[in-house]
Scaffold this motif. Structure first.
Motif, mmCIF file in Angstrom:
data_model
loop_
_atom_site.group_PDB
_atom_site.id
_atom_site.type_symbol
_atom_site.label_atom_id
_atom_site.label_comp_id
_atom_site.label_asym_id
_atom_site.label_seq_id
_atom_site.Cartn_x
_atom_site.Cartn_y
_atom_site.Cartn_z
ATOM 1 N N ALA A 442 31.255 35.480 40.086
ATOM 2 C CA ALA A 442 32.077 34.382 40.624
ATOM 3 C C ALA A 442 32.930 33.721 39.548
ATOM 4 O O ALA A 442 33.528 32.679 39.801
ATOM 5 C CB ALA A 442 31.172 33.344 41.285
ATOM 6 N N TYR A 443 32.977 34.310 38.360
ATOM 7 C CA TYR A 443 33.767 33.757 37.260
ATOM 8 C C TYR A 443 35.237 33.725 37.657
ATOM 9 O O TYR A 443 35.837 34.754 37.972
ATOM 10 C CB TYR A 443 33.570 34.635 36.024
ATOM 11 N N GLY A 444 35.830 32.573 37.675
ATOM 12 C CA GLY A 444 37.214 32.444 38.114
ATOM 13 C C GLY A 444 37.348 32.184 39.597
ATOM 14 O O GLY A 444 38.453 31.957 40.084
ATOM 15 N N ALA A 445 36.223 32.216 40.324
ATOM 16 C CA ALA A 445 36.233 31.908 41.765
ATOM 17 C C ALA A 445 35.045 30.990 42.055
ATOM 18 O O ALA A 445 34.067 31.395 42.701
ATOM 19 C CB ALA A 445 36.145 33.187 42.588
ATOM 20 N N PRO A 446 35.082 29.755 41.563
ATOM 21 C CA PRO A 446 33.918 28.862 41.650
ATOM 22 C C PRO A 446 33.509 28.499 43.072
ATOM 23 O O PRO A 446 32.374 28.077 43.302
ATOM 24 C CB PRO A 446 34.387 27.607 40.891
ATOM 25 N N ASP A 447 34.415 28.696 44.053
ATOM 26 C CA ASP A 447 34.091 28.347 45.439
ATOM 27 C C ASP A 447 33.479 29.513 46.202
ATOM 28 O O ASP A 447 33.226 29.404 47.422
ATOM 29 C CB ASP A 447 35.349 27.867 46.170
ATOM 30 N N ALA A 448 33.237 30.624 45.548
ATOM 31 C CA ALA A 448 32.702 31.804 46.230
ATOM 32 C C ALA A 448 31.287 31.539 46.748
ATOM 33 O O ALA A 448 30.472 30.903 46.086
ATOM 34 C CB ALA A 448 32.692 32.995 45.280
ATOM 35 N N THR A 449 31.005 32.017 47.941
ATOM 36 C CA THR A 449 29.684 31.878 48.541
ATOM 37 C C THR A 449 28.796 33.050 48.106
ATOM 38 O O THR A 449 29.301 34.086 47.643
ATOM 39 C CB THR A 449 29.777 31.864 50.067
ATOM 40 N N ARG A 496 33.801 41.201 39.738
ATOM 41 C CA ARG A 496 34.495 39.941 39.460
ATOM 42 C C ARG A 496 35.973 40.043 39.833
ATOM 43 O O ARG A 496 36.539 39.120 40.437
ATOM 44 C CB ARG A 496 34.327 39.599 37.980
ATOM 45 N N ALA A 497 36.600 41.168 39.473
ATOM 46 C CA ALA A 497 38.011 41.364 39.817
ATOM 47 C C ALA A 497 38.190 41.513 41.323
ATOM 48 O O ALA A 497 39.171 41.020 41.898
ATOM 49 C CB ALA A 497 38.549 42.594 39.094
ATOM 50 N N ILE A 498 37.244 42.182 41.991
ATOM 51 C CA ILE A 498 37.330 42.353 43.447
ATOM 52 C C ILE A 498 37.235 41.000 44.145
ATOM 53 O O ILE A 498 37.991 40.701 45.079
ATOM 54 C CB ILE A 498 36.216 43.301 43.942
ATOM 55 N N LEU A 499 36.306 40.163 43.697
ATOM 56 C CA LEU A 499 36.132 38.847 44.304
ATOM 57 C C LEU A 499 37.382 37.992 44.130
ATOM 58 O O LEU A 499 37.739 37.195 45.008
ATOM 59 C CB LEU A 499 34.925 38.141 43.684
ATOM 60 N N LYS A 500 38.056 38.165 43.027
ATOM 61 C CA LYS A 500 39.297 37.419 42.781
ATOM 62 C C LYS A 500 40.393 37.841 43.756
ATOM 63 O O LYS A 500 41.297 37.058 44.066
ATOM 64 C CB LYS A 500 39.753 37.664 41.334
ATOM 65 N N SER A 501 40.317 39.083 44.238
ATOM 66 C CA SER A 501 41.273 39.646 45.204
ATOM 67 C C SER A 501 42.715 39.437 44.770
ATOM 68 O O SER A 501 43.518 38.842 45.487
ATOM 69 C CB SER A 501 41.048 39.011 46.588
ATOM 70 N N PRO A 502 43.092 39.966 43.598
ATOM 71 C CA PRO A 502 44.451 39.732 43.083
ATOM 72 C C PRO A 502 45.443 40.725 43.670
ATOM 73 O O PRO A 502 45.072 41.846 44.047
ATOM 74 C CB PRO A 502 44.272 39.963 41.587
ATOM 75 N N PRO A 503 46.710 40.365 43.726
ATOM 76 C CA PRO A 503 47.737 41.322 44.179
ATOM 77 C C PRO A 503 47.939 42.467 43.194
ATOM 78 O O PRO A 503 48.400 43.543 43.583
ATOM 79 C CB PRO A 503 49.004 40.469 44.272
ATOM 80 N N ILE A 504 47.613 42.219 41.922
ATOM 81 C CA ILE A 504 47.764 43.242 40.879
ATOM 82 C C ILE A 504 46.422 43.425 40.196
ATOM 83 O O ILE A 504 45.788 42.440 39.788
ATOM 84 C CB ILE A 504 48.829 42.835 39.851
#
Length: 590
Positions: A442-449, A496-504
């Motif tokens: 959840a690093y970079g996505a603190p609101d992740a459940t 971690r990158a998947i959870l961030k769901s970035p366009p790139i």
């Protein structure tokens, strides 16, 4: 401007607190001087009785005079104690709050500095500034500032009393004071550069220790313990030698001050006694002068310690403020870039970049057109410029020439954090924070459940090994993830990158240091996660990018081949040679 002035100019919000603590220090010293005056008044009451000083102001009865002295003593001691408590709390609160804000501000600023700045600095020296130097400043504010104020205040108050009682004696007895002050400043000016060197030496030994602790496994495996211990010994010896130079000079202050104090005290004792015997001053006044001389001059012996603490602190403050005031080479401000509006189309236009003056260019005239949603592979030998291209995209560096565009916008014109929020980055050696597995996903996505975290882990094929751990997602990973294997760390980084769901999505040799089974699992997860987003894959293992839409081959900072896997094999160039080498096929021509 002195370092202390710079500090309070920088920390304007604490000026009121510093002023209030200073007032408490001054009032405490005012009450602290009065007991010596009361002793003289008491002696005057016993010797002169109805002719005493108190009798002249209206208290004629001797017993009443003593009672008044008792009341005044209680009031004075109570005032001294009250203001001692107030200045102690005031200065310590100021020190704690200021060091907290400075450390937070310094660290926040360091994080915003460009990557190239860190490559020129020692991590140990940075740690010394962020920790030791700020603590040194705190120690000065805890004790040193109050000591300086009280010495100045006592000098003024006692000088006034001297000149009121015996002006001639005051002139002679107080002669050592300006000499002491001049001598102290003379020593301070010579101590300053020495303590700057001491702080530098402290940073070097901190850097050595930090580097060795980070590489302790390598040290042990090469039985280099004695070799590294000798390095630490040399750095420590350098620190001792540097410190010794400052100590020798600072230690000379106290003996010089003692001789000046002795001269002043002897003059008061002898000449003041002569004036009392001649009846020119009262016996009580003589008692006051003797006591006050000691009260005035003796604290000056502490000037050596104060000067030492002051110069150490000023050197530290200079280093801390110098770090905070380091200009940002890559500004953060720019046009907003809402992530939901990012399509992911990239255009690299004649980009060139080199890491230093005189160094061979890492990239030369790179031109790329990457449509949104495609998977693009980059291959090449070590030093060919693959990772440099990614670092330019993330704006860790700024190209010397050329432009990188995202959806038609020059990335240099975009808000830096918005740009980086649009990019998911998985490094060859991923950084894991010293927390739990869930914390790192959840690093970079603190609101992740917890459900979001588990879904990302499943997509990265990390859930199975996480579930086998005693605490599952609550399992600590250790410092830099040392409790996990390299492949496990990589899968956590991908989750971690998947959870961030970035366009790139950027993968910088994410499978180069893992086994075949882990590589296969990572490739399956990357196939899933790359759908619908622009994916840049830097690969050492060519099997990772075999299905990429386009593969670019870099050599000495230039793109020398481009095409699909099959096209590049048919061309028989560098890519084909690398493929045969990795698959074990013989290529006599190569």
């Amino acid at each position: 401007m002195s370092p202390l002035s710079k500090l309070f100019a920088h920390a304007r919000r604490y000026r009121k607190d510093a002023l209030l603590a200073s007032v408490y220090s001054v009032l405490n010293k005012f009450f602290d001087v009065l007991p010596e005056v009361l002793i003289g008044v008491a002696v005057d009451v016993i010797v002169s009785k109805q002719d005493s000083f108190l009798a002249r102001i209206g208290v004629t009865d001797t017993w009443s005079q003593l009672l008044w002295l008792g009341v005044l003593t209680v009031v004075i001691w109570g005032g001294e104690s009250l203001f001692q408590y107030l200045y102690s709390v005031g200065w310590r609160d100021l020190a704690q709050n200021l060091q907290h804000d400075l450390r937070r501000e310094a660290y926040a600023h360091v994080q915003r500095l460009e990557l190239g700045w860190f490559e020129k600095k020692s991590s140990g020296n940075l740690l010394a500034i962020l920790n030791d130097d700020i603590n040194q400043m705190e120690r000065f504010l805890n004790t040193g500032a109050n000591m300086i104020l009280q010495i100045v205040c006592s000098s003024v108050l006692i000088s006034i009393v001297f000149f009121v009682i015996a002006p001639k004696l005051a002139v002679i007895s107080l002669v050592p004071v300006p000499l002491i002050l001049y001598g102290t400043f003379w020593f301070q000016n010579r101590l300053a550069p020495r303590y700057a060197l001491v702080r530098e030496a402290a940073g070097k030994i901190s850097g050595r220790l930090n580097n060795n602790l980070f590489g302790i496994a390598t040290i042990k495996s090469y039985t280099a313990e004695d070799f590294e211990a000798a390095h630490v010994d040399a750095e420590s010896a350098h620190y001792v030698a540097t410190n010794a130079s400052a100590i020798r000079l600072s230690s000379a202050i106290t003996p010089v001050i003692r001789m000046a104090i002795l001269a002043g005290f002897v003059v008061t004792l002898v000449y003041g006694g002569y004036l009392a015997l001649e009846g020119r001053i009262a016996v009580g006044s003589y008692s006051v002068l003797v006591y006050l001389t000691q009260r005035l001059l003796w604290p000056f012996t502490g000037l050596a310690e104060i000067a030492d603490l002051y110069q150490r602190s000023m050197a530290s403050i200079d280093r801390v403020l110098g770090l905070i005031q380091t200009p940002l080479a890559i500004p953060y401000a720019g046009a907003p870039l809402p992530r939901e509006r990012v399509a992911g189309a990239l255009r690299v236009e004649r980009v060139s970049f080199g890491y230093g003056d005189g160094a061979e260019p890492a990239l030369t005239d790179i031109d790329l057109d990457i449509p949104a949603g495609q998977t693009i592979g980059f291959v090449g030998s070590t030093g060919s410029g693959k990772s440099t291209l990614v670092k330019l995209l993330l704006r860790f560096y700024t190209p010397q020439s050329g432009v990188i565009r995202l959806d038609g916008h020059d990335i240099a014109s975009l808000d830096l954090q918005d740009l980086r929020r649009a990019i998911g980055y998985v490094a060859q050696e991923p950084f894991l924070t010293d927390g739990t597995i869930a914390d790192n996903i959840a690093y970079g996505a603190p609101d992740a459940t917890p459900a979001d975290i588990e879904a990302a882990a499943r997509a990265a094929e990390a859930h199975d090994f996480i579930a086998r751990l005693p605490l599952a997602y609550a399992s600590p990973v250790g410092e830099r993830g040392q409790k996990l294997s390299g492949g496990q760390r990589q899968r956590i980084a991908i989750a971690r990158a998947i959870l961030k769901s970035p366009p790139i999505l950027v993968l910088d040799e994410a499978t180069s240091a893992v086994d075949n089974e882990t590589e296969a699992a990572i490739q399956r997860s990357l196939t899933r996660v790359s759908r619908g987003r622009t994916t840049l894959v830097i690969a050492h293992r060519l099997s990772t990018i075999r299905k990429a839409d386009v593969i670019h081959v870099l050599d000495h900072g230039r793109i020398v081949e481009s095409g699909k896997h099959e096209e590049l094999l048919a061309r028989g160039g560098i890519y084909a040679g690398l493929w045969r080498l990795q698959t074990g096929e013989l290529d006599t021509a190569a």
